[in-house]
Design a protein around this motif. Structure first.
Motif, PDB file in Angstrom:
ATOM      1  N   PRO A  51     -25.457   7.626 -32.262  1.00  0.00           N
ATOM      2  CA  PRO A  51     -24.051   7.483 -31.872  1.00  0.00           C
ATOM      3  C   PRO A  51     -23.868   6.503 -30.706  1.00  0.00           C
ATOM      4  CG  PRO A  51     -24.914   9.649 -31.235  1.00  0.00           C
ATOM      5  CD  PRO A  51     -25.985   8.950 -32.009  1.00  0.00           C
ATOM      6  N   GLY A  52     -22.696   5.871 -30.700  1.00  0.00           N
ATOM      7  CA  GLY A  52     -22.309   5.016 -29.596  1.00  0.00           C
ATOM      8  C   GLY A  52     -22.534   3.531 -29.806  1.00  0.00           C
ATOM      9  N   HIS A  53     -23.233   3.142 -30.867  1.00  0.00           N
ATOM     10  CA  HIS A  53     -23.505   1.722 -31.085  1.00  0.00           C
ATOM     11  C   HIS A  53     -22.406   1.024 -31.872  1.00  0.00           C
ATOM     12  CE1 HIS A  53     -27.464   1.901 -29.346  1.00  0.00           C
ATOM     13  NE2 HIS A  53     -27.796   2.894 -30.133  1.00  0.00           N
ATOM     14  N   TYR A  54     -21.764   1.731 -32.766  1.00  0.00           N
ATOM     15  CA  TYR A  54     -20.759   1.145 -33.644  1.00  0.00           C
ATOM     16  C   TYR A  54     -19.514   2.033 -33.638  1.00  0.00           C
ATOM     17  CZ  TYR A  54     -24.825  -1.365 -35.449  1.00  0.00           C
ATOM     18  OH  TYR A  54     -25.945  -2.144 -35.562  1.00  0.00           O
ATOM     19  N   PRO A  55     -18.347   1.462 -33.904  1.00  0.00           N
ATOM     20  CA  PRO A  55     -17.142   2.296 -33.961  1.00  0.00           C
ATOM     21  C   PRO A  55     -17.154   3.186 -35.207  1.00  0.00           C
ATOM     22  CG  PRO A  55     -16.620   0.032 -34.562  1.00  0.00           C
ATOM     23  CD  PRO A  55     -18.047   0.046 -34.108  1.00  0.00           C
ATOM     24  N   VAL A  56     -16.455   4.290 -35.093  1.00  0.00           N
ATOM     25  CA  VAL A  56     -16.331   5.219 -36.217  1.00  0.00           C
ATOM     26  C   VAL A  56     -15.220   4.710 -37.133  1.00  0.00           C
ATOM     27  CG1 VAL A  56     -15.784   7.611 -36.848  1.00  0.00           C
ATOM     28  CG2 VAL A  56     -17.093   7.128 -34.781  1.00  0.00           C
ATOM     29  N   CYS A  57     -15.395   4.908 -38.431  1.00  0.00           N
ATOM     30  CA  CYS A  57     -14.368   4.514 -39.399  1.00  0.00           C
ATOM     31  C   CYS A  57     -13.067   5.242 -39.064  1.00  0.00           C
ATOM     32  CB  CYS A  57     -14.822   4.879 -40.806  1.00  0.00           C
ATOM     33  SG  CYS A  57     -13.549   4.675 -42.070  1.00  0.00           S
ATOM     34  N   PRO A  58     -11.955   4.521 -38.879  1.00  0.00           N
ATOM     35  CA  PRO A  58     -10.697   5.183 -38.528  1.00  0.00           C
ATOM     36  C   PRO A  58     -10.206   6.138 -39.613  1.00  0.00           C
ATOM     37  CG  PRO A  58     -10.436   2.780 -38.485  1.00  0.00           C
ATOM     38  CD  PRO A  58     -11.833   3.076 -38.901  1.00  0.00           C
ATOM     39  N   LEU A  59     -10.419   5.801 -40.883  1.00  0.00           N
ATOM     40  CA  LEU A  59      -9.990   6.700 -41.959  1.00  0.00           C
ATOM     41  C   LEU A  59     -10.755   8.009 -41.890  1.00  0.00           C
ATOM     42  CD1 LEU A  59      -8.164   6.953 -44.496  1.00  0.00           C
ATOM     43  CD2 LEU A  59     -10.164   6.249 -45.828  1.00  0.00           C
TER      44      LEU A  59
END
Length: 151
Positions: A51-59
């Motif tokens: 966790p923390g390296h890439y953004p989470v999918c907004p959907l």
């Protein structure tokens, strides 16, 4: 003064007129491949499972639904590391996309070497079919029996 007639003969026979033109024709496909390889190298190095390296999918964050791209980074990471079954599990559509890119890029380079432009003009039925398959993939992976398609 260059012999215009000789240059025309080279083009008519399909032979390249000089090495410089070959480099020019291959510059864009090689540049695209370098960009894609760089992206895969980055995702292969920076683990999307941490966790923390890439953004989470907004959907996914706001609805809890998986989009067709969900798991794509994890799939690319597994693909780079040669774990093809995990890559397929994380996002089968992405793996098909990687393979489709490889085929299309190879055809592009073959055309460039021959000095012929690559025309991509898919039939509307093909575009609609691919869109429908992505939609079915998205729906099935969000249904209870589609858990095997969850990233």
């Amino acid at each position: 003064m260059p012999d215009v007639n000789a240059d025309s003969q080279h083009r008519a026979t399909g032979a390249p007129s000089d090495a410089g033109s070959m480099v020019g024709r291959l510059a864009v496909p090689v540049g695209i491949l370098a960009a894609v390889a760089g992206a895969f190298a980055y995702v292969g190095t920076v683990d999307p499972n941490q966790p923390g390296h890439y953004p989470v999918c907004p959907l996914l964050r706001y609805t809890g639904l998986y989009c067709p791209g969900c798991g794509g980074l994890r799939s690319a990471h597994a693909f780079v590391h040669g774990d093809f079954l995990t890559a397929l599990h994380d996002n089968a559509a992405a793996v098909l996309g990687y393979l489709g890119f490889a085929v299309l890029w190879t055809v592009w380079v073959a055309h460039a070497v021959r000095g012929r432009p690559l025309r991509i003009d898919p039939a509307p039925a093909l575009v609609w079919t691919l869109g429908a398959l992505l939609l079915v993939f998205s729906v099935v992976r969000n249904l209870p029996f589609g858990g095997w398609l969850h990233p």
